[in-house]
Write an enzyme that holds these catalytic residues in place. Sequence first.
Site, PDB file in Angstrom:
ATOM      1  CD  GLU A 183      -3.016  -0.717   2.438  1.00  0.00           C
ATOM      2  OE1 GLU A 183      -3.106   0.305   2.771  1.00  0.00           O
ATOM      3  OE2 GLU A 183      -3.650  -1.947   2.064  1.00  0.00           O
ATOM      4  CG  HIS A 206      -9.260   6.957   1.606  1.00  0.00           C
ATOM      5  ND1 HIS A 206      -9.103   5.998  -0.020  1.00  0.00           N
ATOM      6  CD2 HIS A 206      -8.332   5.346   2.312  1.00  0.00           C
ATOM      7  CE1 HIS A 206      -8.818   5.328  -0.142  1.00  0.00           C
ATOM      8  NE2 HIS A 206      -8.272   4.621   1.217  1.00  0.00           N
ATOM      9  NE  ARG A 237      -4.104   5.516   2.679  1.00  0.00           N
ATOM     10  CZ  ARG A 237      -4.946   4.948   3.762  1.00  0.00           C
ATOM     11  NH1 ARG A 237      -5.460   5.556   4.035  1.00  0.00           N
ATOM     12  NH2 ARG A 237      -5.807   3.510   3.856  1.00  0.00           N
ATOM     13  CG  HIS A 259      -9.707   6.827   5.293  1.00  0.00           C
ATOM     14  ND1 HIS A 259     -10.783   6.076   5.304  1.00  0.00           N
ATOM     15  CD2 HIS A 259      -8.884   6.563   5.779  1.00  0.00           C
ATOM     16  CE1 HIS A 259     -10.501   5.139   5.397  1.00  0.00           C
ATOM     17  NE2 HIS A 259      -9.621   5.230   5.683  1.00  0.00           N
ATOM     18  NE  ARG A 303      -4.902   5.990   8.663  1.00  0.00           N
ATOM     19  CZ  ARG A 303      -5.954   4.939   8.295  1.00  0.00           C
ATOM     20  NH1 ARG A 303      -5.248   3.872   8.422  1.00  0.00           N
ATOM     21  NH2 ARG A 303      -6.168   5.083   7.224  1.00  0.00           N
TER      22      ARG A 303
END
Length: 503
Positions: free
Chosen positions: A115, A232, A277, A336, A371
């Site tokens: 990811e 997100h 992100r 998110h 995060r």
Amino acid sequence: MSRIHHDGPLVIGGGLAGLSVALEAGPRPVLVVTPAPLLQASSSAWAQGGMAAALSFSDTPGLHAADTRDAGAGLVEPEAVRLLTEDGRATVEWLAALGAPFDRDADGDFAVSLEAAHSRARVARVGGDGAGRAILSALVTSVRAAPHVTVWEDARLRGLIQDASGRVRGALIERTGGRQVEVLAPAVVLATGGAGGLFARTTTPAALLGEGLALAWKAGAEIVDPEFVQFHPTAMDVGLDPMPLATEALRGEGARLIDRHGDYLLGPEADADLKPRDIVARAVHLAVVEGRGAFLDARIAIGEHFPTEFPAVFAACMRAGIDPRVSPIPVAPAAHYHMGGIAAGPDGHTTLAGLYAVGECASTGVHGANRLASNSLLEAASFGRRTGRAAATETVHDGPVIVPPALADMPTEALARLRVVMSDDVGVVRDETGLTRALAAMADLETETPDALPLLTARLIAASAMARHESRGGHYRSDYPDTLPEPVHTRLVKPVEVPMAAE
């Protein structure tokens, strides 16, 4: 009003963090209170990607820690990150032993996926994109079978009970029909989840409004970095509230972000869409506001394998009338995850005696300003276990207590207005004009709905965003686009008030 004395931890919240606390606190009796049946209205159950941990021969906890620090943009706490990443394999194995059916490779080892912002493939998944529900289901089964755990599935937190010293001594709980119960307990553990429901565009359950954070603030607990909200980049833009999530694992498998003309949003490089992100979310946001549109194209990378490899995303697409095997998925950024929260250590201790916090409502220092993908499930379970053990050691305190008045819910229409304000002016891209407008709107709402807990959390987020004159991690100010040389936490503590007479 009735009062009960519970001789063990009182856990507020039935997600992965709260249930991990409950299991690990045994044999001490544990009371778990949650406003909906277990597995409902929990972000944990909605998590698609999986749980990050160093599980392969090419990976180490040190590499995982380094990626976590890099993503956190200078605001992670190294010791908390070390504890988290070194506990990764043990946590995954604990969950597997409880029945979590993690995907396995041909040799029987945990199968892992890549990811964004991870230097190694290290995300343990379940059924492609069903990790959250599968993991939480295993914990729910264990909790229901645990003789030391009692669960109230019709109960909402309405206030924290303290004594004259400020120690938290219990909580005011509202059950079905408005019946209020004072629960006195040696430890109260807040596992109330995040604040995504404060935003009109969110991937989280709409009921998650940051109310646990607001009550902790009112009680005098320290709040850290509330301005850091992760958006997100690939929420499915199909007119639903909440917005269905198109997991980041799709991009890990090669799906690409394009505009309506087929041009790449972040460049043609194979790994361009696997940037952190915040960078990806801003690129998607820009394409949307410019009218170019943003789409996740998985036709080549996933194609005909979509129904078996990513069944949850495939089902959500088909319900929306989109076949992702032949059509790109329209996406937009959505709130998110809340990196900020109640200041807490890896064992859940907050700045208030008797009060613990764990999971998304807590700020333990492992996420910093941004995060790292799939670290949240690991934190919820790993630090949830630590918190359960710590909370189980608390002893009963006697003496008078102060019971706060129960606060009413925010009216539906006022909450809807607040959510639009938060998404429009406290969203992916912020500036002084928008934040000023947001705070003014919140001041107007305050006259209509004084002491509303969602409004309090929203104001903490917006005011802290206004005060941070830089861009860092998930917090981006278009009028302050640079990152300051020295990372500094936002730390907020409510001024001490003279308590009401104890009873």
